[in-house]
Design a protein around this motif. Structure first.
Motif, short mmCIF file in Angstrom:
data_model
loop_
_atom_site.label_atom_id
_atom_site.label_comp_id
_atom_site.label_asym_id
_atom_site.label_seq_id
_atom_site.Cartn_x
_atom_site.Cartn_y
_atom_site.Cartn_z
N GLN A 45 -21.22 -18.86 4.55
CA GLN A 45 -19.87 -18.40 4.20
C GLN A 45 -19.15 -19.34 3.24
N ASP A 77 -19.31 -27.85 -3.40
CA ASP A 77 -19.05 -26.58 -4.08
C ASP A 77 -20.34 -25.99 -4.63
N LEU A 126 -9.13 -13.30 -4.62
CA LEU A 126 -10.19 -14.08 -5.27
C LEU A 126 -10.28 -15.49 -4.71
N THR A 127 -11.47 -16.07 -4.77
CA THR A 127 -11.60 -17.50 -4.50
C THR A 127 -11.44 -18.31 -5.78
N GLY A 128 -11.46 -17.64 -6.92
CA GLY A 128 -11.27 -18.31 -8.20
C GLY A 128 -11.43 -17.31 -9.33
N LEU A 170 -15.74 -14.57 -6.40
CA LEU A 170 -15.33 -15.48 -7.47
C LEU A 170 -15.48 -14.70 -8.77
N ARG A 199 -16.99 -11.74 1.96
CA ARG A 199 -16.13 -12.83 1.47
C ARG A 199 -15.45 -12.36 0.20
N GLN A 200 -14.37 -13.02 -0.17
CA GLN A 200 -13.73 -12.71 -1.44
C GLN A 200 -14.61 -13.19 -2.59
N ALA A 259 -15.32 -7.36 -1.61
CA ALA A 259 -15.25 -8.35 -0.53
C ALA A 259 -15.85 -7.80 0.76
N PRO A 273 -4.63 -18.29 -8.73
CA PRO A 273 -5.88 -18.71 -8.10
C PRO A 273 -6.46 -19.89 -8.87
N ASP A 311 -19.62 -19.48 -2.74
CA ASP A 311 -18.95 -18.46 -3.55
C ASP A 311 -19.97 -17.55 -4.23
#
Length: 355
Positions: free
Chosen positions: A180, A145, A246-248, A213, A210-211, A205, A3, A183
């Motif tokens: 959405q 971001d 994960l998004t990060g 961070l 949402r997933q 999530a 990720p 993060d």
């Protein structure tokens, strides 16, 4: 699969130098670390004095660091804690926030994190009030971001004891109210999670819509107890299968910038190697990369003393031997061990309460 990896410099206690930050970025960029949020608790101009501009000299350092990050292919971000602004988000607060955002943009910020952690959660309709602030920032900031750290960023009940009990369905409400594309940070099942599982992240999530961070509180070692230990071992309890949940993955580093690179490098290795990852072998390999063969092996040989025993359980005689040993090395990593032995990294309760 790996990720997006990065640093969230969000610890209490003595600050890193700008030179140290640049060195960490240069070293970790080679291992796939692609973002860096500057958010130390000790920077009052991002926290309790957030409405004031940074002094010119510090602002110039931040701007130079942003350029360095860009040269390394690393996105530079700021973690802003507009202290309890959600309690009264009136015209004066909005003007102050607009002024702050303009100043941050001038510094070359590519990412912004709005941090509502370590603040009281006893505001009526907390999720709605915080979402209002975030939506206003999103409308007034030309950055792609944007991330948010909730007041309750883990299920760990310690937050309810310290910052008042969380409102019912706080996370679910916040997730529904936030765009959405934003993060949301999460530290896992605990503030400092021993392990993070894909199953847990999937449950989170569902609540957030949402997933998450991941804000990973390892190898951070702030606080009175943790600052007495060096966190050097490679990552464990973070299987490579987290990548799809994960998004990060952002790590909160240790107080020691050179030494923090050792576990940081092992995290990248754990994602790369998957089931073939061996954390102690990865620790030794990373230590040799960061410190050189002789010093790297020495640190690994001393893990029981430096990480497990810590200052509180090392006898005066053992500390003297360690000082003699590490005093023979001309290396920033050895100097960090020596400074730690001398108590230079001790984080007091007063620091945590006032930063």
């Amino acid at each position: 699969m790996q990720p997006p990896l990065g640093i969230i410099e969000g610890f209490y206690g003595p600050a890193w130098s700008w030179q140290a930050r640049a060195q960490v970025v240069s070293r970790l960029a080679r291992h796939g670390y692609g973002f860096y949020w500057y958010a130390p608790k000790g920077d009052a101009f991002l926290r309790r004095r957030w409405q004031e501009p940074h002094p010119p000299a510090q602002a110039a350092e931040m701007k130079a660091f942003a350029r360095h990050c860009e040269s390394q292919g690393v996105a530079f971000g700021i973690g802003l804690s507009p202290y309890e602004v959600y309690r009264q988000f009136d015209g004066a607060a909005r003007r102050a926030l607009a002024d702050k955002l303009a100043l941050l943009a001038e510094l070359g910020v590519q990412r912004l994190a709005l941090l509502f952690d370590d603040m009281p959660g006893d505001t009526p309709e907390l999720a709605q009030r915080q979402a209002e602030v975030v939506a206003w920032v999103q409308a007034h900031l030309a950055l792609p971001d944007l991330a948010v750290c909730p007041t309750y960023y883990t299920d760990d009940p310690v937050l309810d004891r310290v910052f008042t009990p969380r409102p019912p369905d706080y996370l679910t409400q916040l997730g529904k109210l936030l765009d959405q594309g934003i993060d949301i940070f999460w530290t896992g099942e605990e503030v400092c999670s021993r392990a993070v599982s894909p199953a847990h992240l999937r449950q989170v999530a569902e609540r957030l819509g949402r997933q998450p961070l991941l804000w990973d509180n390892y190898p951070v070692n702030d606080g009175d107890r943790m600052s007495r230990h060096l966190h050097l071992r490679g990552f464990t309890g973070r299987p490579a299968s987290l990548a799809g949940e994960l998004t990060g993955h952002a790590i909160n580093p240790a107080l020691q910038p050179t030494l923090t690179c050792i576990p940081a490098i092992t995290l990248a290795a754990s994602y790369r190697l998957g089931d073939d990852y061996c954390y102690l072998a990865a620790t030794r390999e990373a230590a040799i990369e960061v410190l050189g063969p002789e010093l790297g092996r020495q640190v690994c040989d001393d893990l029981l003393a430096l990480e497990d025993a810590g200052l509180g359980r090392l006898s005066d005689e053992r500390q003297a031997r360690l000082r003699e040993c590490y005093g023979r090395y001309d290396h920033d990593g050895a100097r960090e061990v020596l400074a730690w032995l001398a108590g230079a990294y001790q984080v007091t309760d007063e620091m945590v309460q006032t930063q």
